[in-house]
Design a protein around this motif. Structure first.
Motif, PDB file in Angstrom:
ATOM      1  N   THR A  50      15.751  59.529  46.308  1.00 40.90           N
ATOM      2  CA  THR A  50      15.107  60.202  46.530  1.00 40.90           C
ATOM      3  C   THR A  50      13.911  60.569  45.183  1.00 40.90           C
ATOM      4  O   THR A  50      12.514  60.094  45.555  1.00 40.90           O
ATOM      5  CB  THR A  50      14.692  61.460  47.524  1.00 40.90           C
ATOM      6  OG1 THR A  50      15.699  60.935  48.496  1.00 40.90           O
ATOM      7  CG2 THR A  50      14.270  61.786  47.877  1.00 40.90           C
ATOM      8  N   PRO A 170      11.002  68.241  54.510  1.00 48.86           N
ATOM      9  CA  PRO A 170      10.623  66.694  54.229  1.00 48.86           C
ATOM     10  C   PRO A 170      10.068  66.840  52.511  1.00 48.86           C
ATOM     11  O   PRO A 170       9.109  67.174  52.920  1.00 48.86           O
ATOM     12  CB  PRO A 170      10.373  65.677  55.485  1.00 48.86           C
ATOM     13  CG  PRO A 170      10.703  66.409  57.002  1.00 48.86           C
ATOM     14  CD  PRO A 170      10.489  68.136  56.289  1.00 48.86           C
ATOM     15  N   GLY A 172       7.798  64.906  51.623  1.00 51.02           N
ATOM     16  CA  GLY A 172       6.861  64.353  51.659  1.00 51.02           C
ATOM     17  C   GLY A 172       6.000  64.850  52.395  1.00 51.02           C
ATOM     18  O   GLY A 172       4.840  65.214  51.541  1.00 51.02           O
ATOM     19  N   GLU A 173       6.081  66.067  52.752  1.00 49.65           N
ATOM     20  CA  GLU A 173       6.036  67.440  53.321  1.00 49.65           C
ATOM     21  C   GLU A 173       5.864  68.345  52.207  1.00 49.65           C
ATOM     22  O   GLU A 173       4.582  68.554  52.193  1.00 49.65           O
ATOM     23  CB  GLU A 173       6.725  68.276  54.558  1.00 49.65           C
ATOM     24  CG  GLU A 173       5.868  69.123  55.312  1.00 49.65           C
ATOM     25  CD  GLU A 173       6.446  69.774  56.676  1.00 49.65           C
ATOM     26  OE1 GLU A 173       5.997  70.939  56.496  1.00 49.65           O
ATOM     27  OE2 GLU A 173       6.805  69.251  57.467  1.00 49.65           O
ATOM     28  N   ASP A 179       0.800  59.424  53.649  1.00 49.63           N
ATOM     29  CA  ASP A 179       1.973  58.729  54.588  1.00 49.63           C
ATOM     30  C   ASP A 179       2.950  58.068  53.686  1.00 49.63           C
ATOM     31  O   ASP A 179       2.747  57.483  52.626  1.00 49.63           O
ATOM     32  CB  ASP A 179       0.708  56.731  54.418  1.00 49.63           C
ATOM     33  CG  ASP A 179       1.646  56.189  55.430  1.00 49.63           C
ATOM     34  OD1 ASP A 179       3.004  56.559  56.033  1.00 49.63           O
ATOM     35  OD2 ASP A 179       1.143  55.116  55.196  1.00 49.63           O
ATOM     36  N   ASP A 181       6.729  57.410  52.454  1.00 52.80           N
ATOM     37  CA  ASP A 181       8.028  56.749  51.784  1.00 52.80           C
ATOM     38  C   ASP A 181       9.208  57.200  53.298  1.00 52.80           C
ATOM     39  O   ASP A 181       8.511  58.223  53.164  1.00 52.80           O
ATOM     40  CB  ASP A 181       8.412  56.100  50.855  1.00 52.80           C
ATOM     41  CG  ASP A 181       9.534  54.985  51.137  1.00 52.80           C
ATOM     42  OD1 ASP A 181       9.057  53.619  51.207  1.00 52.80           O
ATOM     43  OD2 ASP A 181      10.421  55.650  51.233  1.00 52.80           O
ATOM     44  N   GLU A 182       9.492  56.374  54.096  1.00 57.44           N
ATOM     45  CA  GLU A 182      10.357  57.039  55.062  1.00 57.44           C
ATOM     46  C   GLU A 182      11.485  57.828  54.814  1.00 57.44           C
ATOM     47  O   GLU A 182      11.672  58.618  55.261  1.00 57.44           O
ATOM     48  CB  GLU A 182      10.772  55.314  55.512  1.00 57.44           C
ATOM     49  CG  GLU A 182      11.532  55.599  57.262  1.00 57.44           C
ATOM     50  CD  GLU A 182      12.385  54.122  57.659  1.00 57.44           C
ATOM     51  OE1 GLU A 182      13.371  54.821  58.582  1.00 57.44           O
ATOM     52  OE2 GLU A 182      12.138  53.458  57.145  1.00 57.44           O
ATOM     53  N   SER A 183      12.012  57.229  53.436  1.00 59.50           N
ATOM     54  CA  SER A 183      12.817  58.477  52.578  1.00 59.50           C
ATOM     55  C   SER A 183      12.360  59.274  52.529  1.00 59.50           C
ATOM     56  O   SER A 183      13.441  60.400  51.422  1.00 59.50           O
ATOM     57  CB  SER A 183      13.144  56.993  51.662  1.00 59.50           C
ATOM     58  OG  SER A 183      12.170  57.124  50.217  1.00 59.50           O
ATOM     59  N   THR A 185      10.988  61.657  54.575  1.00 59.05           N
ATOM     60  CA  THR A 185      10.090  62.334  56.238  1.00 59.05           C
ATOM     61  C   THR A 185      11.995  62.471  56.604  1.00 59.05           C
ATOM     62  O   THR A 185      11.331  62.790  57.830  1.00 59.05           O
ATOM     63  CB  THR A 185       9.647  60.858  56.681  1.00 59.05           C
ATOM     64  OG1 THR A 185      10.322  59.869  56.676  1.00 59.05           O
ATOM     65  CG2 THR A 185       7.999  60.359  55.974  1.00 59.05           C
ATOM     66  N   ARG A 186      12.894  62.793  56.072  1.00 56.69           N
ATOM     67  CA  ARG A 186      14.157  62.697  56.506  1.00 56.69           C
ATOM     68  C   ARG A 186      14.102  64.270  56.537  1.00 56.69           C
ATOM     69  O   ARG A 186      13.691  65.036  55.624  1.00 56.69           O
ATOM     70  CB  ARG A 186      15.243  62.833  55.683  1.00 56.69           C
ATOM     71  CG  ARG A 186      15.058  60.913  55.040  1.00 56.69           C
ATOM     72  CD  ARG A 186      16.820  60.485  54.627  1.00 56.69           C
ATOM     73  NE  ARG A 186      18.107  61.338  55.280  1.00 56.69           N
ATOM     74  CZ  ARG A 186      18.866  61.072  54.953  1.00 56.69           C
ATOM     75  NH1 ARG A 186      18.550  60.915  53.151  1.00 56.69           N
ATOM     76  NH2 ARG A 186      19.747  61.931  55.230  1.00 56.69           N
ATOM     77  N   SER A 187      14.304  64.492  57.763  1.00 58.96           N
ATOM     78  CA  SER A 187      14.504  66.390  58.994  1.00 58.96           C
ATOM     79  C   SER A 187      15.804  66.953  57.725  1.00 58.96           C
ATOM     80  O   SER A 187      16.821  65.653  56.957  1.00 58.96           O
ATOM     81  CB  SER A 187      14.579  66.375  59.358  1.00 58.96           C
ATOM     82  OG  SER A 187      16.099  65.402  59.896  1.00 58.96           O
TER      83      SER A 187
END
Length: 203
Positions: A50, A170, A172-173, A179, A181-183, A185-187
């Protein structure tokens, strides 16, 4: 590690799969009882995956999560008439205080103790958990990183402490990425589940 210090047995496969890397190993006195010095052998891990993805996306190198496991050794050993359960409450209290201090040393503010939980370690032993919350200002982003930490203490083949902390949003937030990466956006719930799995797996 010192040859006469117990060492924690960590879930290497789970850690590698989650992108964790060992960043430090140390042996130190963690606290003292009236009859013994308590030495902890600690393995500390960073969520490097991450960290690297976030740095690539936003140019900020920051440790977003950490995890550690500690095995305790009593010097001298506990007397035959003193069972582990007699000193477990003291060990638990000292471990929780040390975890709160660890957060403060990392620059976190408003460190607050939260709720207690009891679960079973993978070994079947009863594991006492305590949660903590804390905030870390991130001036370069104009925001604050709020985290939740959990510290678990139990007695199996010796006393064990395992703990860690994760963001309450997350990544990213936090970085305000359009936009991510998926990694990133984890909650927080996903982070919590992973941390507790790691804690339970320590032996």
């Amino acid at each position: 590690m010192a040859p006469d210090a117990a060492e924690p047995d960590v879930p290497e496969t789970q850690l590698a799969r989650g992108g964790w890397e060992l960043t430090d190993e140390r042996v130190e006195t963690v606290f003292r009882l009236s009859t013994a010095t308590v030495v902890g052998a600690t393995s500390l891990y960073d969520d490097v995956r991450t960290r690297e993805v976030a740095e690539s996306a936003a140019g900020l190198d920051h440790q977003w999560r950490f995890f550690f496991a500690t095995a305790l050794t009593f010097r001298p050993a506990l007397a035959p008439g003193i069972g582990p359960m007699l000193v477990l409450p003291t060990v638990r209290s000292e471990a929780q205080s040390a975890f709160a201090e660890e957060l403060r040393e990392r620059g976190f503010e408003d460190v607050s103790r939260g709720r207690k939980e009891r679960i079973r370690a993978d070994s079947g032993d009863k594991l006492h958990l305590r949660s903590y919350t804390a905030d870390l200002p991130l001036p370069s982003l104009g925001t604050t990183l709020s985290v939740t930490g959990w510290v678990g203490v139990w007695h199996a083949d010796g006393f064990r402490i395992a703990a860690g902390a994760y963001p309450d949003r997350p990544v990213g937030e936090i970085l305000d990425l359009d936009d991510p990466d998926e990694s990133l956006t984890r909650s927080p719930a996903a982070y919590r589940d992973e941390l507790l799995e790691l804690i339970r797996a320590v032996e």
